[in-house]
Write an enzyme that holds these catalytic residues in place. Structure first.
Site, mmCIF file in Angstrom:
data_model
loop_
_atom_site.group_PDB
_atom_site.id
_atom_site.type_symbol
_atom_site.label_atom_id
_atom_site.label_comp_id
_atom_site.label_asym_id
_atom_site.label_seq_id
_atom_site.Cartn_x
_atom_site.Cartn_y
_atom_site.Cartn_z
ATOM 1 N N GLY A 1 -3.768 10.706 23.577
ATOM 2 C CA GLY A 1 -4.523 12.105 23.243
ATOM 3 C C GLY A 1 -3.998 13.061 24.344
ATOM 4 N N HIS A 2 -2.789 13.035 24.781
ATOM 5 C CA HIS A 2 -2.302 13.773 25.951
ATOM 6 C C HIS A 2 -2.009 15.253 25.304
ATOM 7 C CE1 HIS A 2 1.514 13.310 23.744
ATOM 8 N NE2 HIS A 2 1.983 14.338 24.289
ATOM 9 N N TYR B 1 -20.753 11.403 16.118
ATOM 10 C CA TYR B 1 -19.875 11.450 17.241
ATOM 11 C C TYR B 1 -20.388 10.425 18.480
ATOM 12 C CZ TYR B 1 -16.267 13.122 20.344
ATOM 13 O OH TYR B 1 -15.079 13.197 21.059
ATOM 14 N N LEU C 1 -17.056 20.617 29.034
ATOM 15 C CA LEU C 1 -15.992 21.165 29.602
ATOM 16 C C LEU C 1 -15.585 22.320 29.351
ATOM 17 C CD1 LEU C 1 -14.012 17.905 29.141
ATOM 18 C CD2 LEU C 1 -15.005 18.649 31.465
HETATM 19 N N1 LIG Z 1 -14.016 18.875 25.259
HETATM 20 C C1 LIG Z 1 -15.264 18.579 25.883
HETATM 21 O O1 LIG Z 1 -16.036 19.347 26.172
HETATM 22 C C2 LIG Z 1 -15.558 17.063 26.071
HETATM 23 C C3 LIG Z 1 -16.694 16.900 27.041
HETATM 24 C C4 LIG Z 1 -17.096 15.820 27.397
HETATM 25 C C5 LIG Z 1 -16.254 14.572 26.985
HETATM 26 N N2 LIG Z 1 -14.950 14.818 26.104
HETATM 27 C C6 LIG Z 1 -14.551 13.540 25.716
HETATM 28 O O2 LIG Z 1 -13.217 13.731 26.084
HETATM 29 C C7 LIG Z 1 -12.270 13.127 24.943
HETATM 30 C C8 LIG Z 1 -11.210 13.946 24.417
HETATM 31 O O3 LIG Z 1 -11.899 15.165 23.987
HETATM 32 P P1 LIG Z 1 -10.934 16.543 24.090
HETATM 33 O O4 LIG Z 1 -11.731 17.507 24.076
HETATM 34 O O5 LIG Z 1 -9.680 16.335 24.991
HETATM 35 O O6 LIG Z 1 -10.222 16.581 22.141
HETATM 36 P P2 LIG Z 1 -9.140 17.261 21.765
HETATM 37 O O7 LIG Z 1 -8.897 18.507 22.527
HETATM 38 O O8 LIG Z 1 -9.636 17.581 20.165
HETATM 39 O O9 LIG Z 1 -8.211 16.215 21.843
HETATM 40 C C9 LIG Z 1 -8.032 14.978 21.199
HETATM 41 C C10 LIG Z 1 -6.605 14.397 20.945
HETATM 42 O O10 LIG Z 1 -6.827 13.213 20.304
HETATM 43 C C11 LIG Z 1 -5.617 13.284 19.303
HETATM 44 N N3 LIG Z 1 -6.034 12.413 18.315
HETATM 45 C C12 LIG Z 1 -7.228 12.463 17.290
HETATM 46 N N4 LIG Z 1 -7.111 11.490 16.775
HETATM 47 C C13 LIG Z 1 -5.997 10.491 16.868
HETATM 48 C C14 LIG Z 1 -5.442 9.543 16.161
HETATM 49 N N5 LIG Z 1 -5.869 8.773 15.074
HETATM 50 N N6 LIG Z 1 -4.251 9.003 16.823
HETATM 51 C C15 LIG Z 1 -3.635 9.754 17.851
HETATM 52 N N7 LIG Z 1 -4.239 10.637 18.558
HETATM 53 C C16 LIG Z 1 -5.102 11.290 18.036
HETATM 54 C C17 LIG Z 1 -5.576 14.752 18.768
HETATM 55 O O11 LIG Z 1 -4.426 14.937 18.354
HETATM 56 P P3 LIG Z 1 -4.541 16.037 16.831
HETATM 57 O O12 LIG Z 1 -5.420 17.343 17.393
HETATM 58 O O13 LIG Z 1 -3.117 16.157 16.498
HETATM 59 O O14 LIG Z 1 -5.516 15.367 15.760
HETATM 60 C C18 LIG Z 1 -5.912 15.356 20.242
HETATM 61 O O15 LIG Z 1 -4.548 15.490 20.819
HETATM 62 C C19 LIG Z 1 -13.213 12.504 24.119
HETATM 63 O O16 LIG Z 1 -13.647 11.322 24.364
HETATM 64 C C20 LIG Z 1 -14.456 13.486 24.329
HETATM 65 O O17 LIG Z 1 -15.484 12.788 23.937
HETATM 66 C C21 LIG Z 1 -14.641 16.248 25.886
#
Ligand SMILES: NC(=O)c1ccc[n+]([C@@H]2O[C@H](COP(=O)([O-])OP(=O)(O)OC[C@H]3O[C@@H](n4cnc5c(N)ncnc54)[C@H](OP(=O)(O)O)[C@@H]3O)[C@@H](O)[C@H]2O)c1
Length: 317
Positions: free
Chosen positions: A11-12, A136, A166
């Site tokens: 998920g980079h 979720y 975040l």
């Molecule tokens: N953002 C927040 O406020 C927050 C807070 C607490 C915890 N977190 C945790 O941090 C983690 C990541 O969150 P984030 O905010 O970074 O999410 P994000 O910005 O939506 O990034 C998620 C990444 O995962 C990729 N992805 C999704 N489904 C995939 C699949 N089947 N195969 C390969 N790649 C896939 C997405 O690619 P595509 O976009 O191309 O689908 C995207 O690059 C999660 O576990 C979340 O619970 C986030």
């Protein structure tokens, strides 16, 4: 982790994954594998197996998730199915190919909606999470339990961190997907550009938020990978929350908006976020380092860099 360790950041291209990648690169790690969603769909078990068989990562940061702008209440089946599939496939491959340590990530939404504040790790599963994000939350809780089950049954070293809400580079500023802080930055910027005399913020302004800069989370993830091998989940937070009013005034100052801020109490307040008790991680020796004001300045710079800069949107430098 050694500088030459083989590391996979899943998920980079997402908000968290890209921050982890920046943090690892800055720290001098040299052998980091990444694949975009298009290159490797982590819901495809065979593709995941082939990837682990060829790359043989020693450390895995699992920051891939189906989240972002997908409303979990509208697409609960998609959210559950895809997140569970990613967790099942990556954890199984990590076990089969001898990954030395894997970090799994969840957010404060996994905790019961009515949990006492600040929220300690042991409050998990003592009540129901927020109904809107239930699918979720359930998927993430399943991921945590899967990590613990693999550790018990197979002696793996899968650890789980729970992050506060975040902000920072990578957060969506689009009107339809904006969370509170990016939405306020966008509104204040628009009001400044339009020379509006006042800006209306919904609610009383008293609702509170804990905010963690994503670069602090990334730093904590690398710290945990190096220093933690326990089975229990670990909260990652800034340790303090602010009211929406304090936040709005701070954003107004950072953006350089000079009009009035009106709080419209006839509109609903933002849903308050959990304040996480991060004392466990603090006692291990880690603390969030980016003050909120500085973090908002960085977030606004990032917003301007996304094509929102104009003549009057002067740089903060
Ligand atoms: N953002 C927040 O406020 C927050 C807070 C607490 C915890 N977190 C945790 O941090 C983690 C990541 O969150 P984030 O905010 O970074 O999410 P994000 O910005 O939506 O990034 C998620 C990444 O995962 C990729 N992805 C999704 N489904 C995939 C699949 N089947 N195969 C390969 N790649 C896939 C997405 O690619 P595509 O976009 O191309 O689908 C995207 O690059 C999660 O576990 C979340 O619970 C986030």
């Amino acid at each position: 982790m050694e500088r030459e360790s083989r590391i996979y950041v899943a998920g980079h291209q997402g908000m968290v994954g890209s921050a982890i990648l920046r943090c690892l690169e800055t720290a001098g790690f040299e052998d980091i594998s990444t694949r975009s969603h298009g290159e490797l769909d982590l819901t495809d078990s065979r593709a995941v197996e082939e990837f682990f068989a060829s790359e043989r990562p020693e450390y895995v940061f699992l920051a891939a998730s189906k989240v972002g702008s997908v409303p979990t209440s509208t697409y609960p089946a998609t959210v559950l199915r895809e997140n569970l599939a990613v967790e099942l496939n990556v954890l199984e491959a990590a076990y089969r190919y001898g990954v030395r340590r894997l970090l799994f990530l969840a957010g404060s939404y996994i905790y019961p909606r009515s949990a006492p504040q600040p929220v300690k790790e042991e409050y998990l599963l003592t009540g129901k999470p927020e109904a809107d994000s239930e699918a979720y939350a359930i998927a993430r809780i399943a991921g945590i339990k899967l990590c613990q089950a693999y550790n018990r049954q197979y002696g793996t070293n899968f650890i789980s961190a729970v992050s506060a809400y975040l902000y920072g580079p990578g957060s969506g500023f689009e009107p339809e997907s904006s969370y509170l802080l990016p939405a306020l930055i966008r509104e204040f910027h628009g009001a400044k550009e339009g020379r509006r005399e006042h800006i209306v913020v919904w609610g009383t302004g008293s609702s509170r938020r804990e905010l963690l800069h994503v670069d602090d989370l990334a730093d904590a993830c690398v710290y945990l990978m190096d220093n933690y091998s326990g089975e229990e989940i670990v909260n990652v937070g800034s340790g303090r929350d602010v009211s929406v009013e304090e936040l709005a005034r701070m954003i107004g100052e950072v953006v350089g908006y000079e009009g009035d801020i009106v709080f419209d109490a006839s509109r609903p307040d933002a849903i308050p976020s959990m304040l996480l008790d991060a004392s466990k991680l603090n006692n291990m020796g880690w603390r969030a380092r980016i003050p909120l004001r500085e973090g908002i300045e960085r977030a606004y710079e990032w917003f301007l860099d996304q094509g929102n800069r104009s003549e009057s949107a002067s740089s903060l430098r």
